[in-house]
Design a protein around this motif. Structure first.
Motif, PDB file in Angstrom:
ATOM      1  N   PRO A 134      10.456   2.062   8.556  1.00 17.98           N
ATOM      2  CA  PRO A 134       9.702   0.947   7.034  1.00 17.98           C
ATOM      3  C   PRO A 134       8.101   1.485   7.480  1.00 17.98           C
ATOM      4  CG  PRO A 134      10.630  -0.049   8.904  1.00 17.98           C
ATOM      5  CD  PRO A 134      11.658   0.907   9.440  1.00 17.98           C
ATOM      6  N   LEU A 135       7.905   1.810   6.616  1.00 16.78           N
ATOM      7  CA  LEU A 135       6.408   1.842   6.612  1.00 16.78           C
ATOM      8  C   LEU A 135       5.230   1.933   5.996  1.00 16.78           C
ATOM      9  CD1 LEU A 135       4.391   3.861   8.788  1.00 16.78           C
ATOM     10  CD2 LEU A 135       3.988   5.789   7.918  1.00 16.78           C
ATOM     11  N   ARG A 136       4.325   0.683   6.101  1.00 12.31           N
ATOM     12  CA  ARG A 136       3.254   0.449   5.321  1.00 12.31           C
ATOM     13  C   ARG A 136       1.944   0.389   5.724  1.00 12.31           C
ATOM     14  NH1 ARG A 136       3.275  -5.384   5.593  1.00 12.31           N
ATOM     15  NH2 ARG A 136       3.865  -4.904   7.932  1.00 12.31           N
ATOM     16  N   THR A 137       1.230   1.080   4.400  1.00  7.15           N
ATOM     17  CA  THR A 137      -0.294   1.169   4.797  1.00  7.15           C
ATOM     18  C   THR A 137      -0.554  -0.501   4.338  1.00  7.15           C
ATOM     19  OG1 THR A 137      -2.075   2.338   4.907  1.00  7.15           O
ATOM     20  CG2 THR A 137      -0.339   2.656   3.487  1.00  7.15           C
ATOM     21  N   GLU A 138      -1.610  -0.866   4.908  1.00 11.19           N
ATOM     22  CA  GLU A 138      -2.413  -1.519   4.199  1.00 11.19           C
ATOM     23  C   GLU A 138      -4.098  -0.942   4.039  1.00 11.19           C
ATOM     24  OE1 GLU A 138      -2.423  -7.043   3.411  1.00 11.19           O
ATOM     25  OE2 GLU A 138      -3.816  -6.056   4.955  1.00 11.19           O
ATOM     26  N   GLU A 139      -4.553  -0.539   2.948  1.00 10.31           N
ATOM     27  CA  GLU A 139      -5.732   0.093   2.894  1.00 10.31           C
ATOM     28  C   GLU A 139      -6.282  -0.674   1.575  1.00 10.31           C
ATOM     29  OE1 GLU A 139      -6.360   2.200   5.390  1.00 10.31           O
ATOM     30  OE2 GLU A 139      -4.460   3.262   5.448  1.00 10.31           O
ATOM     31  N   VAL A 140      -7.811  -0.281   2.803  1.00  9.96           N
ATOM     32  CA  VAL A 140      -9.438  -1.055   1.935  1.00  9.96           C
ATOM     33  C   VAL A 140      -8.789   0.070   0.470  1.00  9.96           C
ATOM     34  CG1 VAL A 140     -11.814  -1.471   2.101  1.00  9.96           C
ATOM     35  CG2 VAL A 140      -9.963  -2.068   3.807  1.00  9.96           C
TER      36      VAL A 140
ATOM     37  N   THR B 175      -7.718  -4.866  -0.449  1.00 11.53           N
ATOM     38  CA  THR B 175      -7.071  -4.694  -0.052  1.00 11.53           C
ATOM     39  C   THR B 175      -5.543  -4.101  -1.146  1.00 11.53           C
ATOM     40  OG1 THR B 175      -5.968  -6.098   0.913  1.00 11.53           O
ATOM     41  CG2 THR B 175      -7.573  -4.856   2.402  1.00 11.53           C
TER      42      THR B 175
ATOM     43  N   THR C 273      -1.306  -2.843  -0.461  1.00 14.47           N
ATOM     44  CA  THR C 273      -0.459  -2.349   0.350  1.00 14.47           C
ATOM     45  C   THR C 273       0.710  -2.261  -0.165  1.00 14.47           C
ATOM     46  OG1 THR C 273      -0.316  -4.711   1.497  1.00 14.47           O
ATOM     47  CG2 THR C 273       1.617  -2.922   1.933  1.00 14.47           C
TER      48      THR C 273
ATOM     49  N   MET D  15       5.104   3.726   2.131  1.00 15.13           N
ATOM     50  CA  MET D  15       6.176   4.280   2.053  1.00 15.13           C
ATOM     51  C   MET D  15       7.190   4.886   3.216  1.00 15.13           C
ATOM     52  SD  MET D  15       2.180   6.627   3.760  1.00 15.13           S
ATOM     53  CE  MET D  15       2.038   5.909   5.039  1.00 15.13           C
TER      54      MET D  15
ATOM     55  N   PHE E 237       9.157   6.803   4.850  1.00 13.06           N
ATOM     56  CA  PHE E 237       8.543   7.364   6.124  1.00 13.06           C
ATOM     57  C   PHE E 237       9.988   8.301   6.579  1.00 13.06           C
ATOM     58  CE2 PHE E 237       7.965   6.279  10.861  1.00 13.06           C
ATOM     59  CZ  PHE E 237       7.259   7.261  11.457  1.00 13.06           C
TER      60      PHE E 237
END
Ligand SMILES: Nc1nc2c(ncn2[C@@H]2O[C@H](COP(=O)(O)OP(=O)(O)OP(=O)(O)O)[C@@H](O)[C@H]2O)c(=O)[nH]1
Ligand SMILES: [Mg+2]
Lengths: 191, 115
Positions: A36-42, A61, A63, A66, A68
């Motif tokens: 599991p890989l999450r990215t919470e990006e602006v 933001t 979520t 990805m 991975f």
């Protein structure tokens, strides 16, 4: 000539790109353990649609999960696979994903070949070594690699191959083809 | 900490609460496969690592990629970046990235063949 102590850990990054539903997640899962890989990006300006945040204060933001995967070659040498998000609003993530990447696999589906144009354009512009792997879905007509090459207007040195990403052996061949291509590009840049 | 459900991602800790809503600009973005290693230095200058940072320090006693840190901690990358940045600023971790040499790529090709 760079002297590299053999015990210095090395982590390499391979991107798996391509249109919606083309088999990116399947490929990562066939050859590696998906983690599991999450990215919470602006969201950057590029990521925000015109209708979105006019006059809205504060950060926007989002979520994104990805694909991975990790392949351990030996202790201290690991290859990471990242499935790139398909939607265009996540373009800003591509820059960061492709930074320093060893190369990219662009998956294509002959029923919707044009879906992979944005990926190809992107990696061509970035100068990221890439190959095109045609995921052969059961109900798709068969083409040969040269048909695909000319339909996609690819440079002659870009490897094109057919694959079935559900099969581990096929996924393996895809990755080997990419790393061999990256090695060629690296060698050429050094000579 | 507040836990609630994110329909897509499952239970989440509101991540930016951990870092006071801060983000790092993409200019100093850490590469996903940069390797993080604890320096073993003691915190100084009044800096006290938070619980998440303590977990990171425990994890990176051997070199661990940024992506693995995020995955192991179950935190989004953006948050992990900020936590790592603070640790780096205070000298508690080093972050490095070795580039791929010809020799390494050949080793990868052979390694993949042997899978
Ligand atoms: N018949 C066939 N089905 C496949 C093949 N590869 C993937 N599929 C199926 O196609 C569907 C989509 O595959 P995914 O791996 O989820 O595709 P994806 O690119 O990750 O999709 P998105 O992340 O939604 O863009 C799944 O139901 C797969 O089982 C293939 O080679 N042949
Ligand atoms: Mg997917």
């Amino acid at each position: 000539m760079d002297f590299e102590p053999s015990d210095e850990p090395v982590a390499l990054k391979i991107l798996i790109a391509g249109g919606f539903g083309v088999g990116k997640t399947t490929l990562v899962g066939a050859i590696s353990e998906i983690r599991p890989l999450r990215t919470e990006e602006v969201l950057s300006d590029r990521g925000i649609g015109i209708d979105d945040t006019d006059g809205v204060e504060g950060k926007t933001t989002t979520t994104v999960a990805m694909d991975f995967g990790r392949i351990t070659i030996r202790e201290g040498l690991v290859v990471y696979l990242f499935g790139t998000p398909g939607q265009e609003r996540f373009w800003f993530m591509w820059d960061e994903l492709s930074y320093g990447a060893l190369g990219a696999v662009v998956l294509a589906d002959t029923r919707r070949l044009t879906d992979c144009f944005p990926s190809i354009d992107y990696f061509e512009q970035r100068g990221t070594p890439f190959i095109v792997a045609v995921n052969c879905f059961d109900d798709a007509d068969r083409y040969d690699t040269e048909d695909v090459r000319s339909a996609l207007d690819l440079d002659p040195d870009v490897p094109v191959l057919m694959c079935d990403v559900r099969r581990r052996a096929s996924a393996k061949t895809v990755l080997i083809t990419l790393v061999e291509h990256s090695l060629k590009v690296l060698t050429a840049s050094q000579s | 900490m507040t836990h609630w459900m994110d329909e897509e991602a499952g239970p989440v800790v509101r991540p930016y609460a951990l870092v006071g809503g801060r983000t790092r600009s993409s200019g100093d973005a850490l590469d996903l496969v940069a390797l993080v290693t604890a320096t073993g230095a003691a915190p100084s200058g009044g800096f006290v690592p938070g619980p998440e940072q303590e977990r990171i320090l425990a994890l990176v006693t051997t070199a661990t990629s940024v992506a693995d840190v995020a995955s192991e901690l179950g935190l989004p990358l953006g948050v992990v970046r900020v936590l790592l940045g603070d640790l780096q600023d205070h000298g508690l971790i080093s972050i490095g990235r070795a580039s791929a040499s010809e020799r390494i790529l050949k080793e990868v090709i052979n390694g993949l063949r042997a899978l």
